[in-house]
Design a protein around this motif. Structure first.
Motif, PDB file in Angstrom:
ATOM      1  N   THR A  17       0.837  -1.192   0.000  1.00  0.00           N
ATOM      2  CA  THR A  17       0.000   0.000   0.000  1.00  0.00           C
ATOM      3  C   THR A  17       0.874   1.245   0.000  1.00  0.00           C
ATOM      4  O   THR A  17       2.093   1.173   0.128  1.00  0.00           O
ATOM      5  CB  THR A  17      -0.881   0.026   1.254  1.00  0.00           C
ATOM      6  N   THR A  18       0.222   2.408  -0.144  1.00  0.00           N
ATOM      7  CA  THR A  18       0.934   3.686  -0.088  1.00  0.00           C
ATOM      8  C   THR A  18       1.744   3.783   1.204  1.00  0.00           C
ATOM      9  O   THR A  18       2.910   4.171   1.202  1.00  0.00           O
ATOM     10  CB  THR A  18      -0.086   4.836  -0.133  1.00  0.00           C
ATOM     11  N   ILE A  21       4.888   1.785   1.115  1.00  0.00           N
ATOM     12  CA  ILE A  21       5.904   2.401   0.259  1.00  0.00           C
ATOM     13  C   ILE A  21       6.578   3.551   0.997  1.00  0.00           C
ATOM     14  O   ILE A  21       7.799   3.703   0.970  1.00  0.00           O
ATOM     15  CB  ILE A  21       5.260   2.879  -1.065  1.00  0.00           C
ATOM     16  N   MET A  22       5.759   4.362   1.702  1.00  0.00           N
ATOM     17  CA  MET A  22       6.325   5.512   2.414  1.00  0.00           C
ATOM     18  C   MET A  22       7.245   5.044   3.539  1.00  0.00           C
ATOM     19  O   MET A  22       8.287   5.649   3.802  1.00  0.00           O
ATOM     20  CB  MET A  22       5.201   6.392   2.967  1.00  0.00           C
ATOM     21  N   THR A 125      -2.136  14.719   0.182  1.00  0.00           N
ATOM     22  CA  THR A 125      -1.333  13.678  -0.459  1.00  0.00           C
ATOM     23  C   THR A 125      -1.713  13.493  -1.922  1.00  0.00           C
ATOM     24  O   THR A 125      -2.878  13.323  -2.245  1.00  0.00           O
ATOM     25  CB  THR A 125      -1.541  12.341   0.276  1.00  0.00           C
ATOM     26  N   GLY A 126      -0.723  13.533  -2.786  1.00  0.00           N
ATOM     27  CA  GLY A 126      -0.950  13.242  -4.198  1.00  0.00           C
ATOM     28  C   GLY A 126      -1.398  14.428  -5.017  1.00  0.00           C
ATOM     29  O   GLY A 126      -1.463  14.352  -6.231  1.00  0.00           O
ATOM     30  N   LYS A 127      -1.719  15.561  -4.369  1.00  0.00           N
ATOM     31  CA  LYS A 127      -2.242  16.697  -5.132  1.00  0.00           C
ATOM     32  C   LYS A 127      -1.228  17.836  -5.232  1.00  0.00           C
ATOM     33  O   LYS A 127      -1.456  18.787  -5.967  1.00  0.00           O
ATOM     34  CB  LYS A 127      -3.523  17.231  -4.473  1.00  0.00           C
ATOM     35  N   TYR A 271       7.057  10.365  -6.432  1.00  0.00           N
ATOM     36  CA  TYR A 271       5.991   9.930  -7.339  1.00  0.00           C
ATOM     37  C   TYR A 271       5.115  11.075  -7.829  1.00  0.00           C
ATOM     38  O   TYR A 271       4.827  11.211  -9.004  1.00  0.00           O
ATOM     39  CB  TYR A 271       5.079   8.930  -6.623  1.00  0.00           C
ATOM     40  N   VAL A 272       4.633  11.871  -6.861  1.00  0.00           N
ATOM     41  CA  VAL A 272       3.610  12.861  -7.191  1.00  0.00           C
ATOM     42  C   VAL A 272       4.134  13.881  -8.190  1.00  0.00           C
ATOM     43  O   VAL A 272       3.424  14.297  -9.098  1.00  0.00           O
ATOM     44  CB  VAL A 272       3.145  13.579  -5.905  1.00  0.00           C
ATOM     45  N   SER A 274       6.776  13.686 -10.332  1.00  0.00           N
ATOM     46  CA  SER A 274       7.557  13.266 -11.497  1.00  0.00           C
ATOM     47  C   SER A 274       6.589  12.697 -12.534  1.00  0.00           C
ATOM     48  O   SER A 274       5.483  12.286 -12.187  1.00  0.00           O
ATOM     49  CB  SER A 274       8.614  12.233 -11.097  1.00  0.00           C
ATOM     50  N   LYS A 276       4.538  10.360 -15.261  1.00  0.00           N
ATOM     51  CA  LYS A 276       3.975   9.040 -15.010  1.00  0.00           C
ATOM     52  C   LYS A 276       4.408   8.014 -16.038  1.00  0.00           C
ATOM     53  O   LYS A 276       4.433   6.824 -15.753  1.00  0.00           O
ATOM     54  CB  LYS A 276       2.455   9.135 -14.957  1.00  0.00           C
TER      55      LYS A 276
ATOM     56  N   CYS B 348      -4.601   9.026  -5.003  1.00  0.00           N
ATOM     57  CA  CYS B 348      -3.614   8.589  -5.995  1.00  0.00           C
ATOM     58  C   CYS B 348      -2.312   9.343  -5.753  1.00  0.00           C
ATOM     59  O   CYS B 348      -2.313  10.561  -5.627  1.00  0.00           O
ATOM     60  CB  CYS B 348      -4.128   8.878  -7.407  1.00  0.00           C
ATOM     61  N   ILE B 349      -1.198   8.600  -5.663  1.00  0.00           N
ATOM     62  CA  ILE B 349       0.077   9.274  -5.443  1.00  0.00           C
ATOM     63  C   ILE B 349       0.887   9.370  -6.734  1.00  0.00           C
ATOM     64  O   ILE B 349       2.056   9.735  -6.708  1.00  0.00           O
ATOM     65  CB  ILE B 349       0.907   8.572  -4.350  1.00  0.00           C
ATOM     66  N   GLY B 350       0.265   9.012  -7.859  1.00  0.00           N
ATOM     67  CA  GLY B 350       0.939   9.182  -9.141  1.00  0.00           C
ATOM     68  C   GLY B 350       2.170   8.327  -9.316  1.00  0.00           C
ATOM     69  O   GLY B 350       3.112   8.726  -9.996  1.00  0.00           O
ATOM     70  N   PRO B 399      -1.140   0.856  -5.183  1.00  0.00           N
ATOM     71  CA  PRO B 399      -0.900   0.918  -3.739  1.00  0.00           C
ATOM     72  C   PRO B 399      -1.942   1.762  -3.019  1.00  0.00           C
ATOM     73  O   PRO B 399      -2.112   1.630  -1.810  1.00  0.00           O
ATOM     74  CB  PRO B 399       0.485   1.552  -3.622  1.00  0.00           C
TER      75      PRO B 399
END
Lengths: 341, 421
Positions: A17-18, A21-22, A125-127, A271-272, A274, A276, B348-350, B399
């Motif tokens: 999961t996220t 990964i973190m 997160t992610g935005k 990730y966010v 860079s 895709k 979504c973390i892209g 993920p």
């Protein structure tokens, strides 16, 4: 039989999961952070801790206010159930890219700016558009003169008390090199660069071996692709060689000194911020390398964080204009030839 | 022929296969059924038209419904007995005598006879999609290669694996008949590397070239199977015949053997009963119309969280056990909470992992993003959603647990509604 769950396929999911990964990124950052404490003393530990704590607390307070948690008090605890460790990564990274001799409130300010302004105001997160840790560092860098004086590793000893006036600071090996002082690359020097002994720099960037360990861990855990940081580092080094008139002695100093390794492994690969697609990533990392080497030559200072910030802003454009061809795609011209035959 | 390794690689994802649960279980007969409920929607395409009415006596193998259109399939009675009712399903009460009414066996049939028999026997693609087999056998483009799908890349399912090692000769005969009907010389059978016994079994036939496929999901997808076996790519939006290939599942080949050599229409299939919430995993021969409830009655543990019809990567989760077996039901997988991993989606973390594993080289995250914004044109342009095969690899690897397949289906439906592409 109890009530069955109905959902769309697939009914299997990867265990990664996220959050996982973190946590992996935090683990990968740890060797460099520990070496930072060894080289710069326990005050560096205080800076790292303050940075992480204020990052996490800022996110917590922001979410509490945004959710009006006083109306439904269960959210005070629910936040921690859904906590995804992204702010820990931001806080730790920010602490590692500031020098060890700054006043204690600098990492706090930087973390609050990074999380509240750069991350949460853009949607969490992610935005975020740019990497929060890098933006936090740049914010501190242009606001406080303390950010430009770097202490020398090993001058403190592990238990040295913070005393800013007694610290010997100096230009980093990179700025010295960029200023035109000829660098005779010797074996002893390379090992100093690799281990960070007697080097000036930020807390997390001086020990290159520890950063490379983190890189290996991230690649093995498939968090990043192995070629991403390598591309950035190689392009920077080679372009520096070109700018020096094909003087290959320029390669090692421009790669092994300064913040390039830390930036390439942990900040540019975020990730966010860079691209895709793989093609987009190649464009992104090559552009990063070219601009870094070029600006270093032009300005004579370390520019990695500024360049990453700049390229972060370009990423949505890269994503929009770099197409990805579907499996079995035939180019239109070729397709016409086939049909005319 | 000696098996060769597939050289052509594409993107995909490694999914734990969980096949050991049922792969060692020999095929056995399913429990006796008293009441068959045969759905009229047995294939992709129009529902069939019933030919019997309540009260009629039928025999096993008797035609009870005709194809509803060109893309449709005939349906035959799974057992002898009495028709109880006809609505969107035909309900037949079993008299347990199994009096048969099969078609005559064909010896040395011509290609046209084989094609006609495949249509008459109501054979559809047994892999899961259920495209009528005879439609595939009349391709628009010239075809020179037949690719047999023995990949079975869906986790848990072992029905094709058992069929391949227990009925090898019959399948080979079916393959021979199919290649005769198509008039092709080159025949490949693609089998995933985790089934070495099946690969070895097919090395005995000199007209079949076994191909060892890398263990990767979704290697059993039509376009990717063709690429792995022959190196040819099917262009987006085109049928396999445009690359000179026809793909048939091993289960289909077995059904062709039965229809041509024995005259038996498609009234039963192999079904895998597996999963962590199943007491004893099984590979059953089941008759079409068998209720799921009968199969699972004494074989389900208390902690079943999800029951999936088909494989867990593409199958549908069931709300109840009121369904019955159709021609395309390859398996029933009962999963515990720990296996299914149901979690709430997060942001979504892209990370781009969905694009990395996409076998069609699409951008699922873009589809999800633009579908959420209602920008379906951009979902098609930047996400490439109309080329998606809905294999589920992207949603497996995500993920953040984003519901990518739902976004993709929504975008496809909206684009089709608007008539734009």
């Amino acid at each position: 039989m109890k009530q069955l769950v109905v959902s769309a396929p697939p009914h299997l999911k990867t265990p990664r999961t996220t959050k996982r990964i973190m946590i992996d990124v935090v683990i990968a950052l740890l060797p460099a952070a520990i070496m930072g404490v060894v080289l710069f003393g326990l005050y560096a530990l205080l800076i790292l801790a303050l940075s992480v704590l204020s990052a996490v607390l800022t996110e917590y307070v922001y979410e509490i206010v945004a959710h009006k948690a006083w109306k439904s008090p269960s959210y005070f605890l629910d936040f921690w159930k859904g906590f995804d460790f992204t702010s820990v990564v931001t806080g730790l990274l920010l602490g590692m890219i500031i020098p060890a001799n700054v006043p204690w409130y600098l990492p706090v300010l930087g973390a609050v700016f990074a999380i509240a302004v750069v991350k949460m105001l853009f949607g969490g997160t992610g935005k975020n558009v740019v990497n929060p840790a890098v933006a936090g560092r740049v914010f501190l860098f242009i606001s406080f003169a303390a950010m430009t004086a770097y202490p020398v590793g090993k001058d403190f000893g592990l238990f040295a008390v913070y005393a800013p006036d007694n610290i010997v600071t100096g230009a980093t090996p990179l700025t010295e090199y960029l200023a035109g002082n000829t660098v005779q690359v010797t074996k002893g020097m390379i090992s100093n660069w690799l281990f960070g002994f007697g080097m000036t720099g930020c807390i997390g960037e001086t020990c290159k071996i520890a950063l490379l360990l983190g890189y290996l861990y991230l690649v093995i855990r498939k968090v990043i692709k192995f070629w991403q940081p390598l591309l950035y580092i190689a392009v920077t080094g080679l372009f520096a060689v070109c700018l020096e008139g094909f003087d290959f002695t320029a390669f090692l100093p421009s790669v092994l000194t300064g913040g390039l390794l830390l930036g390439a492994i942990f900040m540019a690969t975020d990730y966010v911020t860079s691209p895709k697609s793989n093609l987009g990533n190649i464009i992104y990392f090559v552009a990063l390398g070219l601009i870094t080497a070029g600006l270093r030559k032009a300005t004579g200072i370390e520019v990695v964080s500024f360049v990453i910030l700049l390229m972060n802003i370009v990423v949505p454009l890269i994503d929009k204009f770099v197409p990805r061809r579907p499996f079995g795609y035939v180019r239109e011209k070729k397709a016409k030839e086939v049909t005319s035959k | 022929m000696k098996a060769i390794k597939a050289k052509h690689l594409f993107h995909g994802v490694h999914v734990p296969d969980h096949k050991a649960l049922a792969s060692g279980k020999p095929i056995e007969n399913a429990p006796e059924v008293d009441l068959f409920t045969v759905s009229l929607s047995q294939c992709l395409g129009k529902p069939s038209v019933p030919l019997v009415k309540a009260g009629d006596a039928v025999k096993q193998g008797q035609l009870i419904a005709d194809a509803g259109g060109f893309i449709g399939a005939k349906i035959h009675s799974p057992a002898s007995g009495t028709v109880k009712s006809v609505s969107d399903a035909i309900v037949i009460e079993n008299d347990h005598t199994y009096e048969t009414d099969y078609m005559p066996a064909l010896s040395n049939p011509s290609p046209e006879e084989i094609k006609q028999r495949i249509a008459d026997a109501g054979i559809v693609g047994m892999g899961g999609a259920g495209f009528p087999a005879f439609v595939k056998l009349n391709p628009q483009d010239p075809v020179d290669t037949l690719v047999i799908n023995g990949a079975e890349c869906e986790p848990y399912l072992t029905c094709d694996h058992r069929l391949m090692i227990e009925r090898t000769k019959e399948i080979a005969e079916g393959i021979r008949l199919l290649s005769k009907a198509l008039g092709v010389e080159k025949v490949f059978i693609g089998i995933e590397a985790n089934k070495p016994d099946a690969i070895a079994a097919f090395e005995a036939f000199d007209f079949i070239q076994p191909v060892i496929l890398k263990k990767q999901y979704p290697v059993g997808s039509e376009k990717h199977l063709i690429y792995a076996c022959t190196g040819r790519k099917v262009a987006p939006g085109k049928l396999p015949a445009s690359a000179g290939c026809i793909v048939q599942n091993v289960g289909t080949c077995y059904a062709v053997y039965e229809a041509v050599v024995l005259g038996k229409p498609l009234i039963e299939r192999i079904l895998t009963l597996s999963g962590g919430a199943v007491v004893e995993p099984k590979n059953y021969v089941v008759k079409i119309g068998t209720p799921f409830e009968l199969l699972l009655k004494d074989n389900l543990t208390e902690d079943a969280e999800k029951i999936v019809c088909g494989g867990p990567m593409t199958g549908a989760a069931l709300a109840s056990l009121s369904r019955t077996v159709t021609k395309t039901t390859g398996g029933i997988v009962a999963m515990t909470k720990k296996e299914t991993n149901v979690e709430q989606p997060t942001a979504c973390i892209g990370c781009g992992k969905c694009a990395d594993v996409c076998p069609m080289d699409l951008m699922p995250m873009n589809t999800a993003f633009y579908t959420a914004a209602g920008e379906y044109d951009l979902a098609a342009k930047l996400g490439g959603v109309m080329n998606c095969i809905e294999c589920g690899a992207c949603a497996y690897i995500c993920p953040a647990r984003r519901p990518l397949i739902q976004s993709i289906r929504k975008a496809k439906a909206e684009i089709r509604k608007g008539g734009k592409k």
